[in-house]
Design a protein around this motif. Structure first.
Motif, mmCIF file in Angstrom:
data_model
loop_
_atom_site.group_PDB
_atom_site.id
_atom_site.type_symbol
_atom_site.label_atom_id
_atom_site.label_comp_id
_atom_site.label_asym_id
_atom_site.label_seq_id
_atom_site.Cartn_x
_atom_site.Cartn_y
_atom_site.Cartn_z
ATOM 1 N N VAL A 166 -12.936 34.107 36.541
ATOM 2 C CA VAL A 166 -11.942 34.774 37.368
ATOM 3 C C VAL A 166 -10.982 33.729 37.910
ATOM 4 C CG1 VAL A 166 -13.401 36.719 38.029
ATOM 5 C CG2 VAL A 166 -13.341 34.697 39.474
ATOM 6 N N ALA A 167 -9.742 34.150 38.093
ATOM 7 C CA ALA A 167 -8.755 33.348 38.814
ATOM 8 C C ALA A 167 -8.686 33.937 40.211
ATOM 9 C CB ALA A 167 -7.394 33.419 38.135
ATOM 10 N N GLU A 168 -8.900 33.079 41.177
ATOM 11 C CA GLU A 168 -8.908 33.512 42.570
ATOM 12 C C GLU A 168 -7.730 32.859 43.273
ATOM 13 O OE1 GLU A 168 -12.655 33.945 45.373
ATOM 14 O OE2 GLU A 168 -12.044 31.854 45.187
ATOM 15 N N VAL A 169 -6.943 33.656 43.961
ATOM 16 C CA VAL A 169 -5.804 33.152 44.720
ATOM 17 C C VAL A 169 -6.015 33.563 46.172
ATOM 18 C CG1 VAL A 169 -3.303 33.252 45.059
ATOM 19 C CG2 VAL A 169 -4.249 33.285 42.735
ATOM 20 N N ASP A 170 -6.153 32.568 47.024
ATOM 21 C CA ASP A 170 -6.374 32.821 48.453
ATOM 22 C C ASP A 170 -7.493 33.833 48.688
ATOM 23 O OD1 ASP A 170 -4.349 31.002 49.128
ATOM 24 O OD2 ASP A 170 -2.811 32.555 48.952
ATOM 25 N N GLY A 171 -8.597 33.665 47.957
ATOM 26 C CA GLY A 171 -9.765 34.514 48.137
ATOM 27 C C GLY A 171 -9.727 35.849 47.430
ATOM 28 N N GLN A 172 -8.653 36.148 46.719
ATOM 29 C CA GLN A 172 -8.501 37.429 46.028
ATOM 30 C C GLN A 172 -8.578 37.210 44.517
ATOM 31 O OE1 GLN A 172 -4.797 39.413 46.898
ATOM 32 N NE2 GLN A 172 -5.166 41.049 45.441
ATOM 33 N N VAL A 173 -9.319 38.083 43.813
ATOM 34 C CA VAL A 173 -9.368 38.011 42.350
ATOM 35 C C VAL A 173 -8.004 38.435 41.814
ATOM 36 C CG1 VAL A 173 -10.409 38.949 40.253
ATOM 37 C CG2 VAL A 173 -11.859 38.379 42.212
ATOM 38 N N ALA A 174 -7.327 37.481 41.167
ATOM 39 C CA ALA A 174 -5.974 37.704 40.662
ATOM 40 C C ALA A 174 -5.952 37.912 39.157
ATOM 41 C CB ALA A 174 -5.087 36.521 41.035
ATOM 42 N N GLY A 175 -7.099 37.749 38.503
ATOM 43 C CA GLY A 175 -7.184 37.950 37.069
ATOM 44 C C GLY A 175 -8.525 37.469 36.570
ATOM 45 N N TYR A 176 -8.764 37.724 35.303
ATOM 46 C CA TYR A 176 -10.032 37.304 34.714
ATOM 47 C C TYR A 176 -9.855 37.083 33.219
ATOM 48 C CZ TYR A 176 -10.530 42.095 32.985
ATOM 49 O OH TYR A 176 -10.316 43.292 32.332
ATOM 50 N N ALA A 177 -10.815 36.372 32.652
ATOM 51 C CA ALA A 177 -10.843 36.123 31.211
ATOM 52 C C ALA A 177 -12.294 35.968 30.792
ATOM 53 C CB ALA A 177 -10.066 34.862 30.857
ATOM 54 N N TYR A 178 -12.600 36.440 29.610
ATOM 55 C CA TYR A 178 -13.946 36.224 29.075
ATOM 56 C C TYR A 178 -13.886 36.112 27.561
ATOM 57 C CZ TYR A 178 -13.990 41.307 28.175
ATOM 58 O OH TYR A 178 -13.687 42.583 27.747
#
Length: 165
Positions: A56-68
């Protein structure tokens, strides 16, 4: 602050919401009904069980995207070929998060026995995903014409692949 890290159980509702946005409002995925949280849990468990990354990409504590990365196809001869999936939350596109996720995903996949990483991209008219994959060395491998029908129209998919060894 932006951070790319491994998925945790608590991220699953946000991941489901991000994907649900694309299921209902776009042709980026050919799913027509957003998967339930228990389906996401099973997917994450399967990916982890295969020793593959789910980030997951986290920006300021918020999940902003993901990849798998997941198995490309279920037949045994495909066991060394993986497929990537990357989705960014609305409002977080165009910030370089896709590149952060894909770069880390590729780095982690290179530590597995995988030989190829494949991207299957719906040709929605938006070149962002193809451009992202090309920037990381993926090469276009073919086009499947009018293989998906969603939101009243036929959609092509474009196949890209990256040699991992």
């Amino acid at each position: 602050m932006t951070n790319v890290r491994a998925l945790t159980e608590s991220d699953l509702p946000a991941v489901a919401a991000v994907y649900g946005h694309y299921v209902t409002g776009s042709v980026a995925t050919f799913d027509e009904t957003p998967p339930a949280l228990d389906q996401w849990r099973a997917k994450a468990d399967g990916i982890a069980g295969a020793g593959l990354p789910f980030l997951v990409a986290e920006v300021d504590g918020q999940v902003a995207g993901y990849a798998y990365a997941s198995q490309y196809r279920p037949k045994p001869a495909y066991r060394h070929t993986l497929e990537d999936s990357i989705y960014l939350a609305p409002g977080f596109t165009g910030r370089g998060l896709g590149g952060l996720l894909l770069g880390e995903l590729i780095a982690q996949v290179r530590r597995t026995p995988a030989h190829r990483l494949v991207a299957v991209i719906a040709d929605s008219g938006d070149p962002a995903s193809a451009r992202l994959h090309k920037a990381f060395g993926f090469e276009e491998a073919g086009r499947l014409s009018a293989v998906g029908f969603k939101h009243g129209r036929w959609i092509d998919t474009v196949l890209f692949q990256l040699a991992l060894d």
